[in-house]
Design a protein around this motif. Structure first.
Motif, PDB file in Angstrom:
ATOM      1  N   MET A 105       0.828  -1.211   0.000  1.00  0.00           N
ATOM      2  CA  MET A 105       0.000   0.000   0.000  1.00  0.00           C
ATOM      3  C   MET A 105       0.863   1.262   0.000  1.00  0.00           C
ATOM      4  O   MET A 105       0.569   2.240  -0.702  1.00  0.00           O
ATOM      5  N   LEU A 106       1.932   1.257   0.795  1.00  0.00           N
ATOM      6  CA  LEU A 106       2.830   2.417   0.835  1.00  0.00           C
ATOM      7  C   LEU A 106       3.462   2.661  -0.529  1.00  0.00           C
ATOM      8  O   LEU A 106       3.595   3.806  -0.975  1.00  0.00           O
ATOM      9  N   LYS A 137       2.883   5.903  -2.763  1.00  0.00           N
ATOM     10  CA  LYS A 137       4.030   6.668  -3.236  1.00  0.00           C
ATOM     11  C   LYS A 137       3.977   6.841  -4.747  1.00  0.00           C
ATOM     12  O   LYS A 137       4.196   7.935  -5.286  1.00  0.00           O
ATOM     13  N   ASP A 138       3.665   5.725  -5.423  1.00  0.00           N
ATOM     14  CA  ASP A 138       3.586   5.773  -6.886  1.00  0.00           C
ATOM     15  C   ASP A 138       2.437   6.683  -7.331  1.00  0.00           C
ATOM     16  O   ASP A 138       2.559   7.459  -8.303  1.00  0.00           O
ATOM     17  N   THR A 139       1.317   6.592  -6.596  1.00  0.00           N
ATOM     18  CA  THR A 139       0.159   7.433  -6.948  1.00  0.00           C
ATOM     19  C   THR A 139       0.470   8.918  -6.752  1.00  0.00           C
ATOM     20  O   THR A 139       0.097   9.780  -7.570  1.00  0.00           O
ATOM     21  N   ILE A 197       0.298  11.791  -9.454  1.00  0.00           N
ATOM     22  CA  ILE A 197      -0.493  13.029  -9.265  1.00  0.00           C
ATOM     23  C   ILE A 197       0.385  14.269  -9.410  1.00  0.00           C
ATOM     24  O   ILE A 197      -0.001  15.269 -10.034  1.00  0.00           O
ATOM     25  N   GLU A 198       1.581  14.171  -8.824  1.00  0.00           N
ATOM     26  CA  GLU A 198       2.520  15.310  -8.904  1.00  0.00           C
ATOM     27  C   GLU A 198       2.896  15.593 -10.354  1.00  0.00           C
ATOM     28  O   GLU A 198       2.914  16.756 -10.783  1.00  0.00           O
TER      29      GLU A 198
END
Length: 405
Positions: free
Chosen positions: A332-333, A337-339, A343-344
């Motif tokens: 999940m982490l 992080k990937d998400t 988004i960034e």
């Protein structure tokens, strides 16, 4: 007067007369040939053969020593008709004479043997000797019956061996004649009496050894049929190992001797006890093993053992749960992080593509003041048209004074 009689005659001693008889016979019959039927054949362990030669009226004792017997091309037996060559010899100490044989050849079957073979073939064709008719000998008899001569050695041997092997077994004697005229009739009667009495589980029928003629009653058709029809299992024990009779073929079991018949009929008491002890030990060991196994099984259901067992089952599951939880958290982490990164990147892309960012670079947007339509080409306006110029900040009203294509 008697003294005068003996005084005029030579008085021989027994040795002298036997000596003269020997000299007379042995010199007169030094080499003779005879034909006769073998009877009472008894091979000795030394290799010597002892038997008699007979015809319909007379019998003469005979012997063939090992040195000559070893060259025979056949096995002599009772009832065989042979031609022999030898000499008469006398044994002086007992005053007995016999035929000492040096050569012997088969002449043909004797009358008795031929008669027995014919009778055997007849009974065989009737199926009397078939194994399918034979009954099993009881393993643990309470009582055995014996059809034999009450004064013979065969009965003494049977009684001695029965007593030695198992004193608890009873013996019922059915006395009969075992040779001579009328013997077959008494044997049949006693077999029938034993079956009528129904007081024994096994029946021994037989006698001790003898010549082929002596054993003839046990080959009589009436005796063979009585044995075949007996409801009580019958052990035939006629003569010694080399002897035979038709009763042997009809009986449920053949024993080579009366002593062997007793051993077949009566189990050794010590053997029975030993066998019972063996099975007792086997049973005890088997039951003890099963009881111990049940105890161990029941012990696993005690509270302490159940708790340990539950923990032993639970611990791996809990460990797997913890491992799965950690893996899920890590996954999940990583996904978060990937998400966030995505988004960034999207935010940066959107921000770099927004009108305000473009305006900040020095670009402006032009639109028709009346319609608000964005003007992209100079041909979309005419001279005198009112327009709005929107820079990074604020707004500029303007009027078109001219256009250039």
């Amino acid at each position: 007067m008697a003294d005068k009689f003996f005084a005029s005659e030579k008085i021989y001693t027994v040795s002298e007369i036997n000596h003269q008889i020997r000299e007379s016979l042995e010199s007169s019959f030094f080499s003779i040939k005879l034909e006769g039927e073998i009877s009472g054949f008894k091979p000795h362990s030394s290799g010597h053969l002892y038997f008699s030669l007979k015809d319909s009226n007379s019998v003469i004792s005979a012997v063939m020593f090992r040195g000559y017997a070893q060259y025979l091309s056949f096995a002599p037996k009772d009832g065989m008709k042979v031609q022999v060559q030898g000499k008469i010899t006398v044994y002086e100490p007992q005053g007995k004479y016999q035929l000492t044989i040096t050569k012997m050849s088969i002449s043909g079957e004797g009358d008795v043997l031929r008669m027995l073979e014919e009778r055997k073939r007849k009974l065989l064709q009737e199926g009397i000797f078939e194994n399918s008719h034979k009954k099993n000998i009881p393993l643990l008899p309470n009582t055995i019956g014996v059809v034999t001569s009450p004064t013979g050695a065969a009965l003494r041997d049977i009684l001695q061996i029965t007593k030695r092997r198992n004193p608890g077994v009873n013996v019922v004697i059915f006395p009969c004649l075992v040779q001579g005229e009328g013997a077959a009739k008494t044997i049949v009667e006693q077999i029938e009496n034993a079956n009528a009495a129904k007081n024994c589980e096994t029946l021994i029928v037989g006698r001790g050894g003898g010549s082929l003629e002596d054993l003839l009653p046990f080959s009589e058709e009436s005796v063979v049929r009585a044995i075949f029809n007996s409801e009580i299992p019958v052990i035939s024990a006629v003569g010694h190992e080399i002897d035979w009779s038709l009763s042997d073929y009809a009986a449920d079991k053949r024993a080579p001797t009366p002593s062997a018949a007793a051993e077949l009929a009566v189990p050794q008491r010590s053997d029975i006890i030993q066998t019972l002890k063996y099975y007792q030990n086997e049973l005890y060991t088997t039951i003890s093993g099963r009881v111990e196994k049940i105890k161990l099984t029941l012990k696993t259901f005690e509270p302490e053992n159940l708790e340990l067992k539950l923990r032993s089952i639970q611990q791996p599951l809990l460990q797997r749960l913890d491992n799965a939880k950690e893996e899920l958290e890590e996954t999940m982490l990583l996904r978060i992080k990937d998400t966030k990164k995505i988004i960034e990147n999207c935010t940066n892309l959107l921000e770099s593509s927004s009108p305000q960012t473009i305006f900040n670079r020095g670009y402006s947007m032009v639109r028709d003041k009346k319609t608000g339509k964005i003007i992209r080409m100079s041909t979309e306006v005419q001279e005198g048209s009112e327009i709005e110029i929107i820079p990074s900040k604020g707004k500029i009203d303007a009027k078109v004074t001219g256009t250039v294509i």
